[in-house]
Structures are given as C-alpha cells and as structure tokens.
Design a protein around this motif. Structure first.
Motif, mmCIF file in Angstrom:
data_model
loop_
_atom_site.group_PDB
_atom_site.id
_atom_site.type_symbol
_atom_site.label_atom_id
_atom_site.label_comp_id
_atom_site.label_asym_id
_atom_site.label_seq_id
_atom_site.Cartn_x
_atom_site.Cartn_y
_atom_site.Cartn_z
ATOM 1 N N UNK A 17 -1.535 9.706 -2.355
ATOM 2 C CA UNK A 17 0.082 8.207 -2.090
ATOM 3 C C UNK A 17 -0.623 7.168 -1.026
ATOM 4 N N UNK A 18 -1.515 8.198 0.072
ATOM 5 C CA UNK A 18 -1.752 6.825 1.069
ATOM 6 C C UNK A 18 -2.303 5.658 0.297
ATOM 7 N N UNK A 20 -2.097 4.932 -2.157
ATOM 8 C CA UNK A 20 -1.693 3.629 -2.550
ATOM 9 C C UNK A 20 -0.247 2.821 -1.452
ATOM 10 N N UNK A 21 -0.050 3.460 -0.447
ATOM 11 C CA UNK A 21 0.768 3.268 0.453
ATOM 12 C C UNK A 21 0.100 1.779 0.872
ATOM 13 N N UNK A 22 -1.128 1.923 0.941
ATOM 14 C CA UNK A 22 -2.515 1.378 1.864
ATOM 15 C C UNK A 22 -2.514 -0.157 0.757
ATOM 16 N N UNK A 24 0.052 -1.166 -1.954
ATOM 17 C CA UNK A 24 1.398 -1.950 -2.145
ATOM 18 C C UNK A 24 2.053 -1.229 -2.849
ATOM 19 N N UNK A 25 3.555 -2.109 -2.340
ATOM 20 C CA UNK A 25 4.816 -0.770 -2.037
ATOM 21 C C UNK A 25 5.065 -0.870 -3.750
ATOM 22 N N UNK A 26 5.581 0.573 -3.625
ATOM 23 C CA UNK A 26 6.310 0.736 -5.052
ATOM 24 C C UNK A 26 8.013 0.529 -5.452
ATOM 25 N N UNK A 27 8.462 -0.112 -4.406
ATOM 26 C CA UNK A 27 9.697 0.966 -3.913
ATOM 27 C C UNK A 27 9.975 -1.063 -4.508
ATOM 28 N N UNK A 28 11.458 -0.630 -5.723
ATOM 29 C CA UNK A 28 12.343 -1.739 -5.958
ATOM 30 C C UNK A 28 11.851 -3.213 -5.001
ATOM 31 N N UNK A 41 12.024 -1.347 3.697
ATOM 32 C CA UNK A 41 11.725 -0.357 2.751
ATOM 33 C C UNK A 41 11.074 1.582 3.279
ATOM 34 N N UNK A 42 11.329 2.163 2.926
ATOM 35 C CA UNK A 42 10.632 3.639 3.318
ATOM 36 C C UNK A 42 10.560 4.994 2.494
ATOM 37 N N UNK A 43 8.608 5.033 2.124
ATOM 38 C CA UNK A 43 8.465 6.500 0.731
ATOM 39 C C UNK A 43 9.628 7.460 2.117
#
Lengths: 58, 375
Positions: A17-18, A20-22, A24-28, A41-43
């Motif tokens: 997961x980290x 992924x954070x590094x 690209x963001x999956x946030x809308x 944005x906060x995950x």
C-alpha cells in the motif's frame, strides 16, 4: 516459500500500500481547479478484529 | 511524494484467554506499534487479560487505544481516553470508539474485574458535539458494534463522517454511504486490510469524495523478509514458552505407540453413555475452569482435560485440543488399546482418586460419586 501470517501479511500489505501511496494517489480526482484547491487528500488504512493472530484460522 | 495516511483499528486486537495467546498478543502489540496506528478502538477481547495487562501494552508499546463508553464500575472513570484528535494532511480528525454493551467481557486476570458499558447511542449523542467544539473537523467512529451495529448507530446519531465497523466477519468491498457517512469494514484475523482514499474539504474537513479498496492478505502479497524472520523466531520462542508453561506437567506418561481417539470415536459404539454424560461435570470440566480464567493453568488442566500428562494427550493446539474435559479416555486410557482387543480398562475405578484427592475433592466417596456417572 509463502507463509501466511497476520504480521507478515499486514507488513507485506502495508508495504504494498505504501508503494501505491508513493506512486499515484487512488483518491477521486477533483473535477475542477476550484475543487483541487479546496480538497485535501488523505488515505485511511483500516483494520479490525486481529484477535492476536499471527496465522489466520483455516 | 505520497499522500498523508491515517491508520485506525476498530478493536479486538487481543487474542483468546490463554497464556499462549497472551504471550502471542504481546508480540502482536509490539509489531502493531511499529505499524504506527493513530487510533485503536476497544473491543471486549482487549480486556481478556485484564485491565493491568491492557495498560501495560499501552504503556510499553504506545498503543493509541480509545473508548468512550467503557468505565470502571467503582468510580465511573473511563478506562481510556474518550477520544483522540489527530491532524493529518491539513485535516483534524476526531476519533472515538464505542462497544456494544451486550458483548461479554471476561478476563483471565486473578482479579474479579467487571466493567460498566454505557449505551453507545446516548454516549455518542453527547460526545460528537463536544468533539466538534474541541476542533474535530472529521469525526471518525470506531464502532465495535458488529455487522448491523454500524448502520444502526449512524441512523441514530447525526454528524459522524466515517464509521469503521468492528466485531464483524464481513469486509465491505465497495463504497457504502449511510446517513451521509462512509461506512467501512475490513475483516478479521488479518485476512484483509482496507484503504479509503478520501478528499476532504479544506477548512471544514467534510468528506467530499472517496474510494474504498480492501486487499486480501493472501499468498499474492509478498513476504517482508525482515518481518518473516521475526515471526519465525517468535514461533520458536512460543514453542519454548508452551513447553515451559507446562512446568512439571510434561507429557511423559503412557506410550507413543498408543493414541487418544477422543469421545467422538467412543460415541460411535456407545451413544447411550455419551448421551448420559454429555452435560456432566466431567464433560464440562474445562469449561468450568475456563470461566474462572484458569483454562490454561497446567495445575488445573491435569485434571480438567484428558491425558494432559500422557503422550498424545490434551494440548491447546489441534488436534490434541479436542481432548477437552474429562472424556472417556481420561479414566479408561488410550482408545487404541480398547479398539484393539475390545477390553475396557478395569483399573478405571482406581483413576478417580488421582483427581478426586483430599485437596481438590475432600468429600469424595466412591459410591456416592459413582452414582452420578454410573454406566
């Protein structure tokens, strides 16, 4: 050899997961420049009911 | 650069009520601390080893437990911080936790511990406005309320932004919105982990948009080599602990050539006796001491299980954990002996006094006691 256990998998999961954070963001994605300026944005990573387990039952 | 991350857990981090699980829970707490959780809700299992143990874990590993509705009965004080404020990515999160009062809290502490668990709805109706006043922009509820409890609490209490459900067996794999709140749930025993990617409004903290992903932590997830090495080392330690915890009650009697078959096998030919004894003190002998928090005490297990000090006898890991209570073979010896020649152990009568001794059963009288189990 792959060993299933909570600590390993959580650790492995978090590493994945980290990563992924590094990357690209999956946030809308904000649909406008105004939203982009107003949105933060906060995950949230969440878990529950670990039950003191290292190896899940079954 | 990665985006800010908030890590939360909805409770029941701790294991079952046994010495082995308590030792393992210590390791889990140590590792959980390294993950860097921001808030952990309180579940009833987190009191399995008593309040002193919980506080020791919190102090030793800096675990951010929180609970808004579990109190000490004597002075009414909350066990844990009522809520936590965590700033992350420019958003101030207020995080609180409630537990369902119907969940039974049983400790294996030597103390007789009882707790007062307030009504979650009334608790939150008063608490959420106070969290807002204290600066919480986004209210996160760790709802240790089970599958239906999350939706019910959101219907009854307004102004909650995110609700993580605990005491559940069902992960929510898609986005769910209930009463304008995001309802999320991962899984149990570390089978999966959840991730909510959110966009929060600057200045208000309102959740404007989000996506949810649950990742099953199966073989497809790569091992972390350092953690794997630690886990394997801990397992070696746990086996040593298991042996040491037996003390003088090692499995040295009997024979490795024979096996305990469990009362399930006996039942195949002796259904009438099984029916007669199924609710007896013998059958429930382990349950009786487990209720007192002694379900892992070797000095008790030697008489409250089957074959505890015999090779192949009771142990708390499968398959020997099926030898719970005082089963047929506790008096009649290895089932393989009986199965081979059809004889029953005539010395069974003499085995009574190995447990019904002066210390543990001072009123024991063979004729009186035999009448309770005659077969």
């Amino acid at each position: 050899m792959v060993v299933r256990n909570h600590v390993r998998t959580v650790r492995g999961g978090l590493l994945a997961l980290l990563a992924l954070f590094m990357s690209a963001s999956l946030a809308p994605v904000p649909s406008s420049a105004q939203d982009a300026a107003d949105w933060l944005p906060v995950t949230i990573v969440y878990n529950s009911d670990v039950g003191g387990k290292i190896d899940p039952c079954g | 650069m990665g985006q800010p991350v908030l890590m939360i857990d909805a409770g029941d981090l701790f294991g079952r009520r046994s010495r082995i699980d308590r030792e393992q829970t210590r390791f889990v707490c140590e590792v959980t601390s390294e993950f860097g959780y921001d808030a952990i809700g309180l579940g009833e299992a987190d009191l399995n080893y008593g309040l002193d143990y919980l506080r020791e874990m919190i102090d030793t590993y800096h675990l951010p437990f929180t609970s808004a509705n579990v109190r000490l009965p004597d002075d009414g004080e909350l066990l844990l911080p009522e809520y936590l404020l965590v700033e992350r990515g420019g958003v101030t999160f207020g995080i609180c936790s409630v537990m369902d009062p119907s969940y039974q809290i049983m400790t294996m502490s030597a103390k007789d511990e009882t707790y007062q668990v307030d009504d979650p709805t009334e608790t939150l109706k008063g608490l959420v406005p106070r969290m807002r006043e204290a600066g919480a922009e986004t209210v996160v509820l760790l709802a240790h309320l089970g599958d239906s409890g999350g939706e019910s609490i959101l219907a009854a209490v307004p102004d909650i932004d995110i609700c993580l459900v605990g005491h559940s067996r069902r992960p929510y794999r898609t986005e769910r919105i209930v009463q304008q709140a995001a309802l999320i749930c991962s899984s149990y025993e570390g089978r999966s982990i959840g991730r909510l990617d959110g966009q929060f409004e600057r200045g208000t903290g309102k959740l404007k948009a989000f996506d949810v992903v649950t990742t099953e932590l199966n073989e497809a997830v790569a091992d972390d080599p350092v953690m794997l090495e630690r886990v394997e080392a801990f397992k070696v330690h746990l086996e040593e602990f298991r042996i040491a915890s037996r003390g003088i009650y090692q499995q040295t009697l009997g024979s490795a050539d024979e096996s305990f078959l469990t009362d399930r096998e006996c039942r195949k030919c002796h259904q009438d006796i099984w029916d007669q004894l199924r609710d007896s003190g013998h059958t429930n002998a382990l349950t009786t001491i487990a209720r007192k928090g002694l379900g892992d005490a070797p000095e008790c297990l030697v008489c409250h299980t089957t074959g505890y000090v015999y090779i192949g006898g009771y142990d708390d890991k499968p398959p020997a954990n099926r030898l719970r209570g005082v089963q047929c073979e506790a008096c009649h010896s290895y089932g393989t002996l009986h199965a081979r020649d059809g004889k029953w152990a005539k010395e069974a009568r003499n085995t009574c006094v190995t447990c019904h001794d002066q210390e543990n059963s001072p009123e024991f009288d063979y004729d009186t006691y035999w009448a309770k189990i005659a077969h």
